[in-house]
Design a protein around this motif. Structure first.
Motif, PDB file in Angstrom:
ATOM      1  N   ALA A 128      33.895  52.208  27.973  1.00 43.06           N
ATOM      2  CA  ALA A 128      34.974  51.369  28.496  1.00 43.06           C
ATOM      3  C   ALA A 128      35.428  50.348  27.462  1.00 43.06           C
ATOM      4  N   ALA A 129      34.479  49.761  26.743  1.00 42.95           N
ATOM      5  CA  ALA A 129      34.845  48.759  25.740  1.00 42.95           C
ATOM      6  C   ALA A 129      35.619  49.370  24.581  1.00 42.95           C
ATOM      7  N   THR A 130      35.346  50.640  24.271  1.00 49.89           N
ATOM      8  CA  THR A 130      36.063  51.307  23.187  1.00 49.89           C
ATOM      9  C   THR A 130      37.434  51.793  23.646  1.00 49.89           C
ATOM     10  N   ALA A 131      37.508  52.316  24.859  1.00 49.89           N
ATOM     11  CA  ALA A 131      38.784  52.850  25.365  1.00 49.89           C
ATOM     12  C   ALA A 131      39.777  51.742  25.697  1.00 49.89           C
ATOM     13  N   TRP A 132      39.288  50.667  26.281  1.00 48.63           N
ATOM     14  CA  TRP A 132      40.159  49.543  26.657  1.00 48.63           C
ATOM     15  C   TRP A 132      39.594  48.260  26.053  1.00 48.63           C
ATOM     16  N   PRO A 133      39.827  48.016  24.783  1.00 47.54           N
ATOM     17  CA  PRO A 133      39.212  46.856  24.116  1.00 47.54           C
ATOM     18  C   PRO A 133      39.581  45.519  24.763  1.00 47.54           C
ATOM     19  N   ARG A 134      40.793  45.404  25.306  1.00 44.00           N
ATOM     20  CA  ARG A 134      41.227  44.116  25.854  1.00 44.00           C
ATOM     21  C   ARG A 134      40.438  43.743  27.102  1.00 44.00           C
ATOM     22  N   TYR A 186      28.598  51.265  21.282  1.00 42.96           N
ATOM     23  CA  TYR A 186      29.933  50.731  20.956  1.00 42.96           C
ATOM     24  C   TYR A 186      30.140  50.661  19.439  1.00 42.96           C
ATOM     25  N   LYS A 187      29.100  50.274  18.732  1.00 38.00           N
ATOM     26  CA  LYS A 187      29.212  50.217  17.272  1.00 38.00           C
ATOM     27  C   LYS A 187      29.459  51.604  16.694  1.00 38.00           C
ATOM     28  N   MET A 189      30.873  54.199  18.236  1.00 38.16           N
ATOM     29  CA  MET A 189      32.206  54.686  18.602  1.00 38.16           C
ATOM     30  C   MET A 189      33.312  53.967  17.837  1.00 38.16           C
ATOM     31  N   ALA A 190      33.089  52.717  17.496  1.00 32.14           N
ATOM     32  CA  ALA A 190      34.117  51.952  16.800  1.00 32.14           C
ATOM     33  C   ALA A 190      34.112  52.200  15.295  1.00 32.14           C
ATOM     34  N   ALA A 191      32.957  52.560  14.740  1.00 27.03           N
ATOM     35  CA  ALA A 191      32.842  52.714  13.290  1.00 27.03           C
ATOM     36  C   ALA A 191      33.145  54.142  12.860  1.00 27.03           C
ATOM     37  N   VAL A 192      34.299  54.660  13.248  1.00 26.29           N
ATOM     38  CA  VAL A 192      34.704  56.000  12.834  1.00 26.29           C
ATOM     39  C   VAL A 192      35.501  55.912  11.537  1.00 26.29           C
ATOM     40  N   ASP A 193      35.514  57.006  10.814  1.00 23.89           N
ATOM     41  CA  ASP A 193      36.262  57.070   9.560  1.00 23.89           C
ATOM     42  C   ASP A 193      37.762  57.042   9.863  1.00 23.89           C
ATOM     43  N   PRO A 194      38.508  56.114   9.288  1.00 28.22           N
ATOM     44  CA  PRO A 194      39.964  56.078   9.555  1.00 28.22           C
ATOM     45  C   PRO A 194      40.676  57.363   9.169  1.00 28.22           C
ATOM     46  N   LEU A 195      40.202  58.033   8.115  1.00 21.81           N
ATOM     47  CA  LEU A 195      40.839  59.287   7.718  1.00 21.81           C
ATOM     48  C   LEU A 195      40.619  60.373   8.773  1.00 21.81           C
ATOM     49  N   ALA A 196      39.424  60.403   9.357  1.00 17.35           N
ATOM     50  CA  ALA A 196      39.169  61.369  10.429  1.00 17.35           C
ATOM     51  C   ALA A 196      40.028  61.059  11.655  1.00 17.35           C
ATOM     52  N   LEU A 197      40.210  59.781  11.920  1.00 16.76           N
ATOM     53  CA  LEU A 197      41.053  59.398  13.056  1.00 16.76           C
ATOM     54  C   LEU A 197      42.513  59.787  12.807  1.00 16.76           C
ATOM     55  N   ASP A 198      42.988  59.585  11.576  1.00 14.37           N
ATOM     56  CA  ASP A 198      44.351  59.997  11.237  1.00 14.37           C
ATOM     57  C   ASP A 198      44.511  61.514  11.322  1.00 14.37           C
ATOM     58  N   LEU A 199      43.460  62.236  10.933  1.00 13.91           N
ATOM     59  CA  LEU A 199      43.525  63.699  11.016  1.00 13.91           C
ATOM     60  C   LEU A 199      43.638  64.153  12.469  1.00 13.91           C
ATOM     61  N   MET A 200      42.883  63.517  13.366  1.00 11.37           N
ATOM     62  CA  MET A 200      42.976  63.869  14.782  1.00 11.37           C
ATOM     63  C   MET A 200      44.369  63.569  15.324  1.00 11.37           C
ATOM     64  N   PHE A 211      37.786  61.073  21.743  1.00 17.46           N
ATOM     65  CA  PHE A 211      36.473  60.598  22.183  1.00 17.46           C
ATOM     66  C   PHE A 211      35.441  61.720  22.133  1.00 17.46           C
ATOM     67  N   ARG A 212      35.833  62.890  22.571  1.00 15.79           N
ATOM     68  CA  ARG A 212      34.856  63.984  22.660  1.00 15.79           C
ATOM     69  C   ARG A 212      34.415  64.483  21.296  1.00 15.79           C
ATOM     70  N   TYR A 213      35.371  64.700  20.390  1.00 17.60           N
ATOM     71  CA  TYR A 213      35.051  65.339  19.123  1.00 17.60           C
ATOM     72  C   TYR A 213      34.800  64.362  17.980  1.00 17.60           C
ATOM     73  N   LEU A 214      35.166  63.111  18.154  1.00 17.36           N
ATOM     74  CA  LEU A 214      35.029  62.171  17.038  1.00 17.36           C
ATOM     75  C   LEU A 214      34.160  60.968  17.407  1.00 17.36           C
ATOM     76  N   ARG A 215      34.574  60.196  18.387  1.00 17.07           N
ATOM     77  CA  ARG A 215      33.893  58.938  18.664  1.00 17.07           C
ATOM     78  C   ARG A 215      32.486  59.156  19.245  1.00 17.07           C
ATOM     79  N   ILE A 216      32.365  60.000  20.244  1.00 16.54           N
ATOM     80  CA  ILE A 216      31.047  60.231  20.853  1.00 16.54           C
ATOM     81  C   ILE A 216      30.108  60.908  19.858  1.00 16.54           C
ATOM     82  N   ARG A 217      30.619  61.859  19.106  1.00 22.95           N
ATOM     83  CA  ARG A 217      29.783  62.526  18.100  1.00 22.95           C
ATOM     84  C   ARG A 217      29.328  61.550  17.026  1.00 22.95           C
ATOM     85  N   ASN A 218      30.210  60.647  16.640  1.00 22.07           N
ATOM     86  CA  ASN A 218      29.842  59.656  15.630  1.00 22.07           C
ATOM     87  C   ASN A 218      28.838  58.633  16.163  1.00 22.07           C
TER      88      ASN A 218
END
Length: 300
Positions: A128-134, A186-187, A189-200, A211-218
């Motif tokens: 929840a903290a990663t999906a809705w940071p506010r 939370y750390k 899920m938040a500390a993903v590679d920006p390049l991997a995020l841009d690729l997704m 979330f399924r293929y990048l954040r949770i796996r990381n």
């Protein structure tokens, strides 16, 4: 005629030269390719005898010998009733084996149930903290504040809410293990590679896919780090909770043994609690090697 013969003999010699030169190369190549298959290091029957095992084992044996021969008693001016000898503790464990085994299982059930519930709640809070940071970010602060509450203050409240049963100790363990999982997950899920995020994003992946293929796996290495922390913290929470409101368990038996001055039996509870915590930790560590063997930390 002689010239034609000479001309005809040249390719024969050259081809023979090629064959003779290629023969050693073939043998060399065959030797190289077959080398790793033949040069297998023999399995040593005592391969587990490495410094990482021998040194702690020798240190433990030395510690027990110093304890048994009362070196610590003389050093710290202790009596045998204050610090029982290892032989007396072993005798108490042998005489009360069935009782200690039953109470260890009861305490371990509280610890495992509370850790699983607390870790699951902490992981959901991290999601929840990663999906809705506010809105979800403040939940991490609340969980950290709950973790700062002492166990002795939580025990009466949980006993009032859940009764004098296994539920109250499981609730104590849940409250003490939630923060480690929430913060670590939370750390991760938040500390993903920006390049991997841009690729997704370039593949038009939605938030669930990210979330399924990048954040949770990381976050999996961080999750197992939290589980290893909670494996020992859960035993502490369960035993301390049994000190106040319980009729079974290692904490209950330890408290009663101290009250009636049965110190060898009390130390037997401490030894079994330590053994159960170590086994619990090793199980989590083994699961980590199975589920995240792709991670760089598991390749050594």
């Amino acid at each position: 005629m002689e010239s034609n013969t000479a001309v005809r003999e040249v390719p024969i010699i050259a081809s023979a030269g090629k064959e003779s030169a290629s023969a050693p190369l073939a043998s060399v190549n065959n030797g190289v390719s077959s080398g790793p298959g033949k040069r297998r290091s023999p399995r040593r029957p005592f391969g587990w005898l490495n410094p990482g095992v021998i040194l702690p084992l020798l240190a433990g044996i030395l510690f027990l010998l110093l304890w048994e021969y009362q070196v610590f008693h003389k050093l710290f001016d202790l009596k045998k009733y204050q610090l029982p000898l290892p032989s007396a503790i072993a005798e108490a464990m042998r005489d009360n084996f069935s009782l200690l085994l039953s109470y260890t299982g009861y305490t371990l059930t509280e610890a495992v149930a509370g850790m699983l519930i607390g870790s699951a709640c902490g992981f959901l809070i991290a999601l929840a903290a990663t999906a809705w940071p506010r809105w979800g970010g403040g939940s991490l602060t609340l969980v950290a504040a709950l973790n700062a509450v002492p166990i002795v203050a939580l025990a009466p409240i949980m006993n009032l809410w859940f009764g004098d049963g296994i539920g109250s100790r499981a609730a104590i363990v849940t409250a003490t293990t939630m923060a480690a999982m929430a913060i670590n997950a939370y750390k991760g899920m938040a500390a993903v590679d920006p390049l991997a995020l841009d690729l997704m994003h370039s593949y038009a992946a939605g938030k669930p896919a990210v979330f399924r293929y990048l954040r949770i796996r990381n976050s999996l290495p961080y999750v197992f780090t939290a589980l290893k922390i909670n494996a020992t913290a859960s035993m502490i929470g369960a035993i301390v909770g049994e000190f106040f409101f319980s009729s079974r368990g290692l904490g209950y038996l330890l408290s009663n043994s101290i009250k009636v001055a049965k110190m060898p039996l009390g130390w037997s509870c401490i030894v079994l609690a330590a053994i159960a915590g170590v086994i619990f930790y090793l199980i989590v560590e083994r699961l980590e090697k199975v589920f995240i063997k792709w991670h760089s930390s598991q390749r050594s």
